[in-house]
Enzyme design. Structure first.
Site, PDB file in Angstrom:
ATOM      1  N   LYS A  35      -9.319  -2.096   8.220  1.00  0.00           N
ATOM      2  CA  LYS A  35      -9.740  -0.757   7.209  1.00  0.00           C
ATOM      3  C   LYS A  35      -9.969   0.368   7.904  1.00  0.00           C
ATOM      4  O   LYS A  35      -9.543  -0.084   9.369  1.00  0.00           O
ATOM      5  CB  LYS A  35     -10.901  -1.205   6.485  1.00  0.00           C
TER       6      LYS A  35
ATOM      7  N   ASP B 285      -2.781  -2.438   3.538  1.00  0.00           N
ATOM      8  CA  ASP B 285      -3.458  -2.196   1.765  1.00  0.00           C
ATOM      9  C   ASP B 285      -3.215  -0.027   2.110  1.00  0.00           C
ATOM     10  O   ASP B 285      -3.671   0.721   3.716  1.00  0.00           O
ATOM     11  CB  ASP B 285      -5.412  -1.531   2.059  1.00  0.00           C
TER      12      ASP B 285
ATOM     13  N   HIS C  47      -5.518   2.485   3.420  1.00  0.00           N
ATOM     14  CA  HIS C  47      -6.961   1.721   4.404  1.00  0.00           C
ATOM     15  C   HIS C  47      -6.254   2.769   6.067  1.00  0.00           C
ATOM     16  O   HIS C  47      -6.410   2.460   7.009  1.00  0.00           O
ATOM     17  CB  HIS C  47      -6.985   0.498   4.665  1.00  0.00           C
TER      18      HIS C  47
ATOM     19  N   HIS D 279      -1.184  -4.482   0.318  1.00  0.00           N
ATOM     20  CA  HIS D 279      -2.578  -4.178  -1.214  1.00  0.00           C
ATOM     21  C   HIS D 279      -2.276  -2.679  -1.674  1.00  0.00           C
ATOM     22  O   HIS D 279      -2.305  -2.154  -1.241  1.00  0.00           O
ATOM     23  CB  HIS D 279      -3.865  -4.143  -0.136  1.00  0.00           C
TER      24      HIS D 279
ATOM     25  N   ASP E 111     -11.962   7.481  -1.738  1.00  0.00           N
ATOM     26  CA  ASP E 111     -11.843   6.238  -2.670  1.00  0.00           C
ATOM     27  C   ASP E 111      -9.909   5.565  -1.762  1.00  0.00           C
ATOM     28  O   ASP E 111      -9.650   5.937  -2.134  1.00  0.00           O
ATOM     29  CB  ASP E 111     -12.083   6.387  -3.689  1.00  0.00           C
TER      30      ASP E 111
ATOM     31  N   ASP F 154      -8.833   2.968  -3.490  1.00  0.00           N
ATOM     32  CA  ASP F 154      -8.466   1.895  -4.642  1.00  0.00           C
ATOM     33  C   ASP F 154      -8.145   2.695  -5.430  1.00  0.00           C
ATOM     34  O   ASP F 154      -8.491   1.838  -7.187  1.00  0.00           O
ATOM     35  CB  ASP F 154      -9.316   0.859  -4.663  1.00  0.00           C
TER      36      ASP F 154
HETATM   37  C1  RNT Z   1     -11.455  -3.529   0.966  1.00  0.00           C
HETATM   38  C2  RNT Z   1      -9.796  -4.178   1.180  1.00  0.00           C
HETATM   39  C3  RNT Z   1     -10.764  -5.204  -0.580  1.00  0.00           C
HETATM   40  C4  RNT Z   1     -10.835  -5.644  -1.268  1.00  0.00           C
HETATM   41  C5  RNT Z   1     -10.774  -6.974  -2.123  1.00  0.00           C
HETATM   42  C6  RNT Z   1     -11.836  -6.598  -3.476  1.00  0.00           C
HETATM   43  O1  RNT Z   1     -11.336  -1.988   1.136  1.00  0.00           O
HETATM   44  O2  RNT Z   1      -9.180  -3.422   0.939  1.00  0.00           O
HETATM   45  O3  RNT Z   1      -8.975  -5.758  -0.121  1.00  0.00           O
HETATM   46  O4  RNT Z   1     -10.423  -4.298  -2.226  1.00  0.00           O
HETATM   47  O5  RNT Z   1     -11.027  -7.562  -1.163  1.00  0.00           O
HETATM   48 ZN    ZN Z   2      -6.991  -3.998   0.079  1.00  0.00          ZN
END
Ligand code: RNT
Ligand code: ZN
Length: 414
Positions: A223, A254, A257, A281, A289, A291
């Site tokens: 991250k 992700d 990230h 991810h 944010d 997500d």
């Molecule tokens: C957090 C990560 C992680 C979480 C989950 C809930 O920034 O992305 O993957 O979102 O584990």
């Molecule tokens: Zn994640």
């Protein structure tokens, strides 16, 4: 002639077999995350989400227990075509009324999930939970300076691997076990290396026991920053890239990230020659944010294209990671997962042979032109055909079903 037949001919004219694309799409699993259903709260009685992640909004109807979460995700599954896996976090254990701490979880706490997954015909993935806990309250877990706190989380990590291996063995599909920790500093640390050295040691102890890759695969997720860890994150991209390469574990990328100008899609082909596997991810970063609900947008499409072109579906696992508490949570699941599947479909419908031929023959304007023209081919008709074959609603028909479930079930949760 039906819309799909017309579309099939249009794609055939540019060398694309839509039936083949649909057959392949039906085989590519997308791991749907449990945590969209309850705003990442889990079933341990937590009242607050910590770890530098935040689910904003207070739309009514959040799932509050195992039963509600399962009912909700079953509803979502009925509205999402294609092959699904389900991705659990350790804090979603079914402890049957006798709470256990993170360093004491066992396979038995997930027995009812395994049974449920069997009934649904889905495999399970897993994540240790290194947040929303008293022992992570100061922002550090595996990289904590306090050996006692580190040991607690190491034990959690080890037990999660045991749980994941058990799940994978029971369900006959390797359970992806993804390690993400929140550790980091809000402001300039006095020593960046110390925490990273501690983290290497902690991870090595967690992964010391060799487990059968047919049962579970360990993955590590980097991250860039979190809320309250804006200046320094111990598990940065370079850290986990080096760790994954040197320890032969899976690297998780992700989509939320990285720096906003970085492309996760572009990283895939740079990493595939070196890493055995990648775990994605799929998410959508917006400002601070990482997500937001996934959409059928350029970045998601680019990611899927970069898997499709080298046909790397067997080396790149697709998992979802988003949470929105401001809209109907089932709709969030359905929109984000369908968008991901659409992006996979779009990648499979690329006129790959023609584009490659143009490139090899030096017809670079044709390469650009073919890709540009392909954007307006009737993907919607092919998508609807996929939904029909999967016996899920076409177009926006899923919205009516979400609305009626909201009236009948969610609205009563107060
Ligand atoms: C957090 C990560 C992680 C979480 C989950 C809930 O920034 O992305 O993957 O979102 O584990
Ligand atoms: Zn994640």
């Amino acid at each position: 002639m039906g819309l799909y037949e017309t579309a099939r001919e249009q794609y055939a004219a540019v060398g694309v077999d839509t039936n083949r694309a649909l057959a392949l799409l039906a085989e590519i699993p997308v791991s749907v995350h449990c945590w969209q259903g309850d705003d990442v709260m889990g079933f341990e009685g937590a009242t607050q989400l910590t770890g530098g992640i935040l689910a904003t909004g207070n739309y009514p109807g959040r799932a509050r227990n195992v039963k509600e979460l399962r009912a909700d995700v079953e509803t979502a599954f009925g509205l999402i075509p294609g092959r699904k896996r389900f991705n659990l976090h350790a804090m979603y254990l079914d402890h049957g009324g006798a709470p256990v701490d993170r360093d004491a979880i066992e396979p038995q706490h997930f027995a009812s999930w395994i049974e449920w997954a069997r009934g649904q015909g889905v495999a399970l993935d897993f994540n240790p939970t290194f947040f929303s806990h008293a022992k992570s309250a100061d922002g550090f877990t595996l990289a904590h300076r306090d050996a006692g706190i580190r040991d607690f989380w190491i034990e959690h990590g080890r037990r999660c691997r045991t749980v994941a291996a058990h799940i994978g063995r029971e369900l006959g599909s390797a359970c992806r076990d993804n390690f993400w920790i929140p550790d980091g500093w809000k402001d300039h640390p006095a020593d960046r290396l110390e925490h990273r050295a501690l983290l290497v040691d902690a991870l090595d102890r967690i992964f010391a026991e060799k487990l059968d890759p047919a049962h579970t695969l360990d993955a590590v997720e980097s991250k860039l920053f979190g809320i309250g860890s804006e200046t320094y994150v111990v598990g940065s991209h370079e850290f986990y890239l080096a760790y994954a390469l040197s320890r032969n574990v899976v690297l998780t990328l992700d989509a939320g990230h990285f720096h906003p100008t970085e492309s996760v899609a572009e990283k895939i082909s740079a990493l595939l020659p070196f890493v055995p596997r990648l775990l994605l991810h799929v998410s959508r970063p917006v400002r601070w944010d990482s997500d937001h609900v996934v959409l059928f947008d350029d970045e998601t499409r680019a990611i899927m294209r970069e898997i499709a072109r080298p046909n790397a579906w067997d080396r790149v696992d697709i998992a979802l990671d988003f949470f929105d508490a401001s809209i109907n949570r089932i709709a969030a699941w359905v929109i984000g997962t369908r968008a991901t599947m659409k992006a996979i479909l779009a990648a499979l419908l690329e006129p790959r042979e023609q584009v490659l031929a143009a490139e090899r023959e030096g017809r670079l304007a044709d390469r650009l032109g073919l890709l540009e023209e392909a954007k307006l081919l009737p993907i919607g008709a092919v998508w609807d055909e996929f939904c029909r074959r999967s016996e899920t609603p076409t177009g926006g028909d899923w919205m009516r079903e979400v609305a009626s479930y909201e009236r009948a079930v969610l609205a009563k949760r107060t």
